[in-house]
Every structure is written in structure tokens, then in C-alpha cells.
Design a protein around this motif. Structure first.
Motif, mmCIF file in Angstrom:
data_model
loop_
_atom_site.group_PDB
_atom_site.id
_atom_site.type_symbol
_atom_site.label_atom_id
_atom_site.label_comp_id
_atom_site.label_asym_id
_atom_site.label_seq_id
_atom_site.Cartn_x
_atom_site.Cartn_y
_atom_site.Cartn_z
ATOM 1 N N GLU A 90 0.839 -1.214 0.000
ATOM 2 C CA GLU A 90 0.000 0.000 0.000
ATOM 3 C C GLU A 90 0.868 1.255 0.000
ATOM 4 N N ASP A 94 1.289 4.131 -2.655
ATOM 5 C CA ASP A 94 0.681 5.361 -2.157
ATOM 6 C C ASP A 94 -0.810 5.394 -2.508
ATOM 7 N N THR A 95 -1.493 4.342 -2.117
ATOM 8 C CA THR A 95 -2.911 4.185 -2.470
ATOM 9 C C THR A 95 -3.799 4.282 -1.235
ATOM 10 N N PRO A 96 -4.996 4.837 -1.388
ATOM 11 C CA PRO A 96 -5.936 4.824 -0.256
ATOM 12 C C PRO A 96 -6.580 3.445 -0.055
ATOM 13 N N ALA A 397 -5.800 -1.017 -7.053
ATOM 14 C CA ALA A 397 -5.350 -0.039 -6.047
ATOM 15 C C ALA A 397 -5.006 1.294 -6.713
ATOM 16 N N GLN A 398 -4.435 1.213 -7.905
ATOM 17 C CA GLN A 398 -4.096 2.446 -8.621
ATOM 18 C C GLN A 398 -5.366 3.167 -9.082
ATOM 19 N N LYS A 401 -6.711 5.068 -6.262
ATOM 20 C CA LYS A 401 -5.938 6.289 -6.042
ATOM 21 C C LYS A 401 -6.383 7.373 -7.034
ATOM 22 N N GLU A 402 -6.492 6.994 -8.316
ATOM 23 C CA GLU A 402 -6.925 7.956 -9.338
ATOM 24 C C GLU A 402 -8.299 8.522 -9.012
ATOM 25 N N GLY A 404 -9.588 8.616 -6.119
ATOM 26 C CA GLY A 404 -9.630 9.204 -4.777
ATOM 27 C C GLY A 404 -10.632 8.516 -3.860
ATOM 28 N N SER A 406 -11.602 5.065 -1.333
ATOM 29 C CA SER A 406 -11.038 3.937 -0.610
ATOM 30 C C SER A 406 -11.655 2.671 -1.176
#
Lengths: 453, 453
Positions: A90, A94-96, A397-398, A401-402, A404, A406
């Protein structure tokens, strides 16, 4: 810092397997006799398989099937397995998203395959069988069955796909250390093998060919049964211990997965991790996503057709209603040898048709990039097969992130890659490549299916 | 059936290491400066090692040394490890003895070495070090340090004993996958290596030589420290997490070991599993037996002398009071590469002199016979090193059977052998042999020690 691993005790090892077929809105179409094309019954499989797994294969009513004590005793060698919150991964991404993996690599043979090898060997032993045969791709299934066969005192012959026999010599050694006989397939020891070698002396083998040889040897040997490590319903059934444990462990973590991912060859580990969660979708309680991660070089779920096909190359097996690339499909020599199979099991295929399962196909280089990132961030070097699930989890996961948002991601780490280091060497040296399956290749193979039924 | 595994939770991972030196009736003699022959202090080691492990090396007063949170966090990747009642092995031996093993093979690099790699890398990082060096025999230590170095963002160069570099290429690949640089030793990259290669171009290397090279590179590189996987007190200290967990787990099993066994190279896993139990002997509360299992081809504890000697071949390290075969001893190319070391650590050596430790030496073929029996009865293929402990446990269990007495045996399974399958291949093919160390060999090497001090 919160706990990283979620650990169960031995008493938490499931006492029953989950039979998803009992809950399916549309049951899979029946297996057909390869000669008469008539629907088959459990008894029709008795010559080939143990009676108990034959019955399990056709059981579409019992939701729970009890795990015999002898099997649970042997599960205790390594089960329950850990569920891990992949905080290192994680952080690297750098993923929420919250990423969890079920670590099936801790088995003594390094993969989930032992979950079904044990009951299959046990049921054979129980009915007085003395010899068994099987095939193996990368060698994970063969290694697992070698250990199970030794434990129950059965003699075992394993046909190992030739390319893996040479790519992964240590897996051959593992099987031999447990006492099994290992033959590179295609071989001269069977009619099916001889035919293929004669037509193409340089053929590096496939799971389909190895199955033909193992089936042929079993049928020709007194008091001998054949066993299979994937594809069939009873194998998926045995593998549900993965998801049943993971369900309890996600509860310990106080979360429920939005998406559950498994790599996909014939369906064994994918079914094992997903079906127990899928039962809540089937009951209308959840809408979890389930993603099968295939190699781009062998994309039956993403680019094949749902059609009756043989499970093997020579056409010895029952006809199975499967997403398939055609039983003569010759997959590229990717290092994920366990995923080089032309078809998906009947249950998974039906669930895919009915919209319960998504599928993605991943190029080889992406899987090794994902594997290396995972090794460096979580410490465990994954099997090339499992790396398809990791790559898919990373994509998800990416995306989180894109967007925003969870998201709770669970994937199955079906095995470690310590026996596959030669493939990592090739990756580090820049010698690996992606393999594309052209539409022409798929069409040509699928066309031949029309003649079957 | 009673439980097979005894499992702890993450909260049970020890919070402090046990420093046996604090409890020793006679402390080990001090390390000496290799040039001046004067006793050394912690500060004298600062140029070579991190300051914190230098202080730990000389700490003979604090019984418990706190484990930093950052280290415990990383321990949680795989710790706590299982304690297993080896019922399969007991049955195969038909022995009244109860056999337990602590399963350190479940670490992601397959051995106990990570227990010390993590704190060593952590302490370097904490004081701002950017580069580290080390040596490795079979590759277990190098693999562990590669993972720890990656985790803490350190650059690592590993000198790997040449014979193992070729015998065990997968361990090299593992280190490279984690991002380390691996050099076969002896190499042309150091003065020590060049000298040996020039004198003997076919020399296959030894741990002693590899240590010289790693020390030389560390001293010649800015902001670089050297790390060592065995022999020294601080390594033994870090490894005590093994025995501390095992102590709790034996309590869960409701038993206390009559004998505790570890294989012996420099002493890291042996110390780790035995010292926490030994503290009750040192306090006069117990009279447990502790057996170090050496290879017959490298028998320092059984046939060496207690004498000051160098830790490496070139004479760069401090002089250590050790049971030794002489630092120029060239052990035979056995497959248990991690045990091919000429000397024992100072603490173990003193404890052996004072009667707290027994030692046995085991021929190579006996270790592989024991390994195969263990693999078939317990499912786990052991490392060739660990097989020395298994062979010793089997001897003790057979003695118990002959004497008709019960006995509780605990041994440490320091690692699995999945990367060592080539050695199993050789065993199965009948290509392995025993190596005898003649008295002349030992005497010749020991004679040279007189010149040192």
C-alpha cells in the motif's frame, strides 16, 4: 501500528467445504460422455476417479460437505494460513486502498494445491486404491500430490509438462524426494504421448497433453485412479477452505472486501478464495466484485467461448461446458506454467456467463514487475502464477488512487516463487517477453470445436 | 488427536532479546585487536559495525535488551513461528520420545537468518549508514540481509562463497530480486580475494575468505558498515527470539524439553534456540541437555581446540576466543554450505568449555537420510544445514526407544531446503559422499594458531 497478520488457531480450520453449486441460480450444464455425448452421472466417473470425488463432482444440492478428520489432521501441517494486510505494498503504491492477501504460500510445498491433493489421495486410499496418476504444469500440483500420496501410502506417477520439467527442475526433485515417479510429457509411455511426439518431436508439452497421458496410464493400470488439480467441481470445492478462513480473518480485520482476486489457470485457487464470499452475492446480501486474472497468452475467460470441449488434448476426458480456447490450443512458454491451460471449469464458466465473475488478462512483463514490487515491499517472492493476481490488485489499487476512493481489495497469494527463481533471473536479465494471442489463433482453435457437439 | 502445532499471536513476539552473557558463571575472554593483541572495547568496533551492535557485542550485564518497535514491526511479516509436535516422525521411528521442532523455515527467505538481519540493517539505517556489506555461505544469510536492506533503504553488496554461488544459483537470484549486488568469492574486487585467486585459481571459496572480502570492501567504502550473520554475540542475542517463543509454546504443549538441539555453523540458530532454555540451567533450576550438531567435515566443537583465532581467512577481524579448526581450514564441499566455517562464537565456546553444551558430528549421508525421512513424515523438505539437527534428534529418539524411556526432544528447523533441491538430486542419484577430517588435517591447521598469540 495495527496488526499486519490475522491469525487463526487450528480449531478454526473449516470443518466443511462450501459447495457453491447448491446456491447457483443456474446450475452448470452436465458433463457429457466423450463418445456417446450423453449426460453423465457420478457412477460414470467411478472407473477414472475415486467414488467420493465422483459424487462430489455431481452434488448440486448440499451446500456444505463435511471434511473428513483424516484430511483435517493433515491440513494441520500448515493450516490455518495467515491473512495479511499488505501495508508495505500500500505504501509503495501510495494508495488509499486497503490491500489484503491470503497467504497460501506457507504450505510445505509452497502453494494452495495441497488443499485438494489431501482429500483426493485420502478418498482413493479409503476405497483401497493402491496407485494414482496425475499431470502437473509448473509442478505445484504434482509436488502437493506427491506429499499427499506418500502420507497415505499410495504409489504416484506424475506427467510433468516438458517445458516446466526443464524450466523448473527443482519441482521435479521435490516430487522425487517425496517418492513419486516423474515423467516429462509428452512421453513415449502412452499412446497419446507417442502420437504427439511422432507428429512434432520438438513439442514442449501442455497440460492438455499431460492429462491425456495420465488418464491413459490410470485406465491401463490395475487398481489405479486418476486425479486432477484444477478445473473440476470437486477440486474447487476442496479449495474453499481458503475463502472460508479468509472470511473469518477479514472479520477480525473489521473489513469486508469490495473486490476479491485470484489468478486463473483452471480455476482452483480462484474458486477457493472467491466462492465463500460469492455465496453472499448469490444470496443477494452483497455485491462484491470477483476478478479472475489470466495470462494474456492464455485468455480463455476474456477471449474464449463458452462451449462443450474436452479437458485434455487427446479427447479422453468427459466433455465439459467451459470457456475455452480449444483443447488443441498451444499456449506460449510463459513462466506461469500453472496457467497454461485452454479452459475454465464448468462452475466458473457458468458463473461468468451469469455475470458473477469478471476477468482480466495480464501480459507477462507486467506480472514480473508486480512480483518484484511485491517481493521488495512485502518480503515474499511470489509464484509467477500468483503474480497475475498481484498485478490485478495493483491495477485496482491504482484505480482507487486515481478516483480518490477507498476500497478493500483481497487477493489470494496462491504460492511462493522460490522454485521459480530461474524465471526471475530471465526477468532481471531482460530476456522475458510478452506473448500476444491473435484473433486468428483463437478463431482457428474455436472453429474446431464445432465438430465436437 | 492432540494439537499438532502450537501457535502464538503477534502480541507474543518477544519484546526483548535474552543476553546469556549476563548469566554466565565465567564470561568469555575478550576480543583482541588483531594487530596490537590488546583487549577491545565497543568503540573499537565502531569503524566496522554499527554502534548499537558494537555495544551489544560487549554487553555482559543486561540480561534483557529491548527490541526496537521498527524491528518488531518487521518481525511481524512472519513471526511468531509455529512449534510443531512431530507426530509423523515419531510414528516413523516408532519411538516413545516426544519430538518437537520450532519451524523457522516459514520466514519469507526460508530461514532464521532474518531474525538478526533486520536489527543489523535497522541499526545501520538509524545512524545514517547508506551502504552495507556481508558474506554468505549457502545464501541464507545473504537472502535475509537483502530483504532487510531493501526494507530500510540500504545498498548491499554480498560476497557469496563460490561453491555455493554455483551450487545454489536460486539463492543468488533471490538476493538480486530483492535488489542486492552479489559477487562470487574469492573475487578480483578485493586485495584478499586477489591474493587467494592468484595463489590458487581454482579455489572454491570459504566463509572465512568471503568475510575478508566483505570486511575489506566495507573499510574502503564511505559511510559503509559490515554485517555478519553468525559467530558474534550480538547475532546470537538477536536469534534468541526463537527460543523465547519456543519456551512459551512448550508451556502450551504442557512439556519441557529434556534435550534441545540446533545445527552448528558459527552458532546463530543453535544459540537462538538454546540460550533461553539454558538460562534455567545457569540459574540451577534445570539440567536440560543442549546438543550442537556439526558436519563431520567441519567439526570444530568436537575436534577443534579453544584458542584465539581470526574470524576470517585474511586476518582482518578481531581475534576471537573460539573452538576452531584454524582460520585456514578448507572444509569439504558439503551441501550444508552454512556450516562450512572453521570456528564457534566466543560465548558458545566458553559455555562448551564450562560443560553446558554437548556436540556431535554427523556425516553428510546420514543428514540426507534424516532429511528424506523428515520430508516424507512431516511434509517439510529441510535445509541441508537443519538436517544435521534432525539427524541428531533421530539419534536421541532411537536411544530413547532402545532404553525404553520417554524423553522430550526439541530441535530447531532453521530453514527449508526448497532452494537446495540440487543437493537432494545428488543424494537420490547416489552421488553424495561422506568427508572425513583426518587428525593430521586438524593438527596441521591448529599448529598454525600458535603463531597468533
Amino acid at each position: 501500528m495495527e496488526s499486519k497478520k490475522f491469525l487463526l488457531q487450528e480449531k478454526d480450520i473449516p470443518t466443511a467445504w462450501y459447495n457453491v453449486v447448491a446456491d447457483m441460480p443456474r446450475k452448470p450444464r452436465p458433463l457429457l460422455n466423450p463418445v456417446t455425448k450423453e449426460p453423465m452421472k457420478a457412477e460414470d466417473l467411478f472407473p477414472l476417479f475415486s467414488e467420493e470425488v465422483s459424487r462430489q463432482e455431481f452434488n448440486d444440492t448440499d451446500r456444505w460437505i463435511e471434511i473428513p478428520d483424516e484430511v483435517r489432521d493433515m491440513y494441520r501441517i500448515w493450516r490455518p494460513t495467515p491473512l495479511v494486510r499488505a501495508r508495505g505494498l500500500e505504501k509503495a503504491l501510495d494508495t488509499p486502498a486497503h490491500i489484503y492477501f491470503k497467504n497460501e504460500s506457507v504450505s510445505p510445498v509452497g502453494s494452495h494445491k495441497l488443499n485438494s491433493a489431501i482429500p483426493q489421495a485420502y478418498y482413493c486410499k479409503k476405497q483401497g486404491v493402491t496407485n494414482i496418476t496425475t499431470e502437473t504444469g509448473a509442478g505445484q500440483w504434482g509436488a502437493a500430490l506427491s506429499l499427499a500420496a506418500r502420507h497415505f501410502g499410495l504409489e504416484l506417477a506424475v506427467y510433468m509438462v516438458k517445458v516446466s520439467y526443464h524450466q523448473k527442475p527443482y519441482r521435479r526433485s521435490i516430487m522425487q524426494t517425496y517418492g513419486a515417479e516423474v515423467i516429462a510429457s509428452p512421453s513415449m509411455s502412452t499412446k497419446a504421448g507417442r502420437k504427439i511426439i511422432t507428429e512434432n518431436p520438438h513439442y514442449q508439452g501442455s497440460l492438455g497433453t499431460a492429462i491425456s497421458e495420465a488418464v491413459e496410464l490410470a485406465m491401463a493400470t490395475p487398481n489405479c485412479k486418476y486425479t486432477l488439480g484444477s478445473v473440476l467441481n470437486h477440486v474447487a470445492l476442496h479449495q474453499t477452505v481458503i475463502g472460508l478462513e479468509a472470511e473469518k480473518q477479514m472479520e477480525m480485520a473489521g473489513e469486508y472486501p469490495d473486490v476479491v482476486i485470484g489468478c486463473f489457470g483452471g480455476g482452483s485457487n480462484f474458486s477457493g478464495v472467491t466462492f465463500p464470499f460469492m455465496r453472499h452475492n448469490l444470496a443477494g446480501e452483497r455485491s462484491t466484485r470477483f476478478i479472475a486474472a489470466e495470462p494474456a497468452s492464455c485468455p480463455k475467460l476474456t477471449r474464449g467461448v463458452l462451449q462443450y470441449d474436452f479437458g485434455d488434448e487427446a479427447g479422453y476426458t468427459p466433455l465439459i461446458p467451459m470457456y475455452t480456447l480449444g483443447h488443441n490450443f498451444a499456449p506460449a512458454n510463459i513462466h506461469a506454467g500453472g496457467l497454461r491451460y485452454h479452459g475454465a471449469g464448468a462452475v466458473v464458466s457458468q458463473l461468468r456467463e451469469d455475470g458473477f465473475i469478471e476477468a482480466v488478462d495480464i501480459p507477462q512483463l507486467e506480472t514480473f514487475a508486480a512480483a518484484t514490487l511485491f517481493a521488495r515491499s512485502e518480503g515474499i517472492i511470489p509464484a509467477p502464477e500468483s503474480s497475475h493476481a498481484i498485478a490485478t490488485a495493483i491495477r485496482e489499487a491504482q484505480k482507487a488512487k486515481e478516483e480518490g476512493t477507498s476500497k478493500v481489495i483481497l487477493f489470494n497469494l496462491s504460492g511462493h516463487g522460490l522454485i521459480d527463481m530461474a524465471s526471475y533471473d530471465s526477468y532481471i536479465a531482460g530476456d522475458l517477453q510478452n506473448y500476444e494471442v491473435t484473433d486468428e489463433m483463437v478463431q482457428a482453435n474455436i472453429a474446431s470445436l464445432d465438430k465436437i457437439i
